[in-house]
Design an enzyme around this catalytic site. Structure first.
Site, PDB file in Angstrom:
ATOM      1  N   TYR A 164       0.030   5.898  -6.822  1.00  0.00           N
ATOM      2  CA  TYR A 164       1.199   6.356  -6.539  1.00  0.00           C
ATOM      3  C   TYR A 164       1.379   7.466  -7.517  1.00  0.00           C
ATOM      4  CZ  TYR A 164       3.354   4.162  -2.566  1.00  0.00           C
ATOM      5  OH  TYR A 164       3.405   3.862  -1.393  1.00  0.00           O
ATOM      6  N   LYS A 169      -7.595  -5.215  -5.153  1.00  0.00           N
ATOM      7  CA  LYS A 169      -9.475  -5.522  -4.490  1.00  0.00           C
ATOM      8  C   LYS A 169     -10.705  -5.442  -5.739  1.00  0.00           C
ATOM      9  CE  LYS A 169     -10.708  -4.269  -0.882  1.00  0.00           C
ATOM     10  NZ  LYS A 169     -11.817  -4.602   0.397  1.00  0.00           N
ATOM     11  N   ASP A 204      -6.697  -7.629   1.443  1.00  0.00           N
ATOM     12  CA  ASP A 204      -7.498  -7.502   2.457  1.00  0.00           C
ATOM     13  C   ASP A 204      -6.864  -8.920   3.585  1.00  0.00           C
ATOM     14  OD1 ASP A 204      -9.617  -7.934   1.854  1.00  0.00           O
ATOM     15  OD2 ASP A 204     -10.749  -6.988   2.702  1.00  0.00           O
ATOM     16  N   ASP A 228       3.847  -2.101  -0.983  1.00  0.00           N
ATOM     17  CA  ASP A 228       4.479  -1.481  -0.181  1.00  0.00           C
ATOM     18  C   ASP A 228       3.653  -1.622   1.200  1.00  0.00           C
ATOM     19  OD1 ASP A 228       4.904   1.055   1.175  1.00  0.00           O
ATOM     20  OD2 ASP A 228       3.393   2.208   1.016  1.00  0.00           O
ATOM     21  N   ASP A 285       5.715  -4.402   4.352  1.00  0.00           N
ATOM     22  CA  ASP A 285       5.655  -3.587   5.468  1.00  0.00           C
ATOM     23  C   ASP A 285       5.554  -4.442   6.729  1.00  0.00           C
ATOM     24  OD1 ASP A 285       7.068  -1.282   4.931  1.00  0.00           O
ATOM     25  OD2 ASP A 285       6.257   0.004   6.314  1.00  0.00           O
TER      26      ASP A 285
HETATM   27  C1  IPM Z   1       8.583   2.148   0.540  1.00  0.00           C
HETATM   28  C2  IPM Z   1       9.014   4.168   1.155  1.00  0.00           C
HETATM   29  C3  IPM Z   1       8.040   4.178   0.106  1.00  0.00           C
HETATM   30  C4  IPM Z   1       6.494   4.718  -0.597  1.00  0.00           C
HETATM   31  C5  IPM Z   1       7.721   6.134   0.431  1.00  0.00           C
HETATM   32  C6  IPM Z   1       9.078   7.165   1.991  1.00  0.00           C
HETATM   33  C7  IPM Z   1       7.570   7.249  -1.133  1.00  0.00           C
HETATM   34  O1  IPM Z   1       7.413   3.702   2.320  1.00  0.00           O
HETATM   35  O2  IPM Z   1      10.061   2.786  -0.218  1.00  0.00           O
HETATM   36  O3  IPM Z   1       8.167   1.469   0.868  1.00  0.00           O
HETATM   37  O4  IPM Z   1       5.722   4.638  -0.358  1.00  0.00           O
HETATM   38  O5  IPM Z   1       6.707   3.842  -1.655  1.00  0.00           O
HETATM   39 MN    MN Z   2       6.510   2.068   2.622  1.00  0.00          MN
END
Ligand code: IPM
Ligand code: MN
Ligand code: NAD
Length: 351
Positions: free
Chosen positions: A137, A188, A221, A245, A249
């Site tokens: 990042y 990884k 993975d 990240d 999700d």
């Molecule tokens: C998160 C989001 C952020 C990230 C973006 C919006 C910068 O996806 O907080 O999970 O990638 O960290």
């Molecule tokens: Mn995210």
């Protein structure tokens, strides 16, 4: 001295869900001063930058920051340096909140809302500890340009220093000590130098300061696969910025909806924590009034617990959310019909 919570609603559904969290904060912590500021596209439109120096200063001075979400199609074509997302990255970096805690627990009432079978998610309670202020990042060099052969290219750099790995690993170990003691570190290392280094450093830290910790390693993975095969095998997952990240999700969906998952980003002692839902600005439903406010309300719960030292208020919020869900309160993402306001009302009724 009065504690302050700085609200940064941001874009899309951000203002809708932080508005809901604000109502809860007024009830469970009426003596905390609530302030508001701009971040993301909202800040870009009003101030020409997605996070002004002044807002960052206000964040530093507050006891905790609760952010909604940033970004959206309105800003798809703006200069990349001032994209709404840059405001969020600047805030994380500026506060140096390097440890992002993303808990994924499945409320009993939502066991059947998950895309996985009941037996896979019932009782699920895991914690992803994501490194938040380094890695790909922020690594340099990065850019889009033309190489010496005239070929266009885009590139990023995945880089971690030993101290960066050490401090987030220590947080993961500390969190695990308050749970089952199991930490699974993810990278990884089979293809990435930074991943190989990550595994070496985490292993070495475990050898010198890992009392009470059962450490395992997994390739990222494989971890993505195991998270949907047998998610309850995990307790604490330690990951870098990018893999954390992605995996968070994925973990969100185990709990029923991405609208359920909160997060806490913590730095050194005394630094205000940054609390935000894992979800984004949800442009597809923004302004319609039916966003799920739970992730924002549970982010407030984490702020009360981790930065404002109010475990009793945090417990009240947690129980109220669980109770409302048990009574059948559901927004659309959870298969119900409630609006954001109705869902918040239901939670307030349970407080
Ligand atoms: C998160 C989001 C952020 C990230 C973006 C919006 C910068 O996806 O907080 O999970 O990638 O960290
Ligand atoms: Mn995210
Ligand atoms: P998103 O999380 O905004 O939306 C993904 C899907 O989940 C959408 O269908 C959305 O409607 C749904 N969803 C998300 N939150 C919900 C909620 N509370 N209730 C009900 N449904 C919900 O992800 P995206 O669409 O990939 O990203 C949209 C924008 O948000 C992008 O600009 C992205 O950069 C940004 N983003 C910001 C953050 C943040 O501010 N922390 C996090 C992720 C994405």
């Amino acid at each position: 001295m009065k504690q302050t919570l700085l609200l940064l609603p941001g874009d899309g559904i951000g203002p809708e869900v932080t508005g809901a969290a604000r109502r809860i904060a007024d009830l469970v912590a009426p003596d905390v001063a609530l302030e508001e500021g701009l971040v993301g596209g909202a800040a870009l439109d009003a101030e020409g930058t997605p996070l002004s120096d002044e807002t960052l200063q206000r964040a530093h001075k507050s006891d905790a920051v609760l952010l909604g979400a940033v970004g959206g199609p309105k800003w798809a074509t703006v200069d990349r340096a001032v994209r709404p997302e840059m405001g969020l990255l600047r805030l994380r970096k500026g506060l140096d909140v390097f440890a992002n805690l993303r808990p994924a627990y499945c409320f009993e009432a939502l066991v059947d809302s998950s895309s996985l079978k009941r037996d896979r998610v019932e009782g699920l309670d895991l914690m992803i500890v994501r490194e938040l202020t380094s890695g790909v990042y922020f690594g340099e060099p990065r850019g889009i340009d033309t190489d010496e052969n005239g070929v266009r290219r885009g590139y990023d750099t995945s880089v971690y220093t030993a101290p960066e790995i050490e401090r987030v690993t220590r947080v993961a170990f500390a969190i695990a000590r308050g749970r089952s003691g199991r930490v699974c570190s993810v990278e990884k290392s089979n293809v990435m130098e930074s991943g190989h280094f990550w595994r070496q450093e985490v292993t070495a830290l475990h050898e010198i300061g890992g009392e009470g910790i059962e450490l395992t390693h997994m390739l990222a993975d494989a971890c993505a696969m195991e998270l949907v095969r047998q998610p309850k095998q995990f307790d604490v997952i330690l990951a870098d910025n990018l893999f954390g990240d992605l995996l968070s999700d994925e973990a969100a969906m185990l709990t029923g909806s991405i609208g359920m998952l909160p997060s806490a980003s913590l730095g050194a002692e005394g630094v205000p924590g940054l609390f935000e839902p894992v979800h984004g600005s949800a442009p597809d439903i923004a302004g319609k009034g039916y966003a799920n406010p739970c992730a924002a309300i549970l982010s407030l719960e984490m702020a009360l617990r981790w930065s404002l030292a109010r475990p009793d208020a945090a417990d009240r919020v947690m129980h109220a959310v669980a109770h409302a869900l048990k009574e059948g309160a559901r927004t659309r993402d959870l298969g119900g019909e409630m609006s954001t306001t109705e869902m918040t009302d239901a939670i307030i009724d349970c407080l």
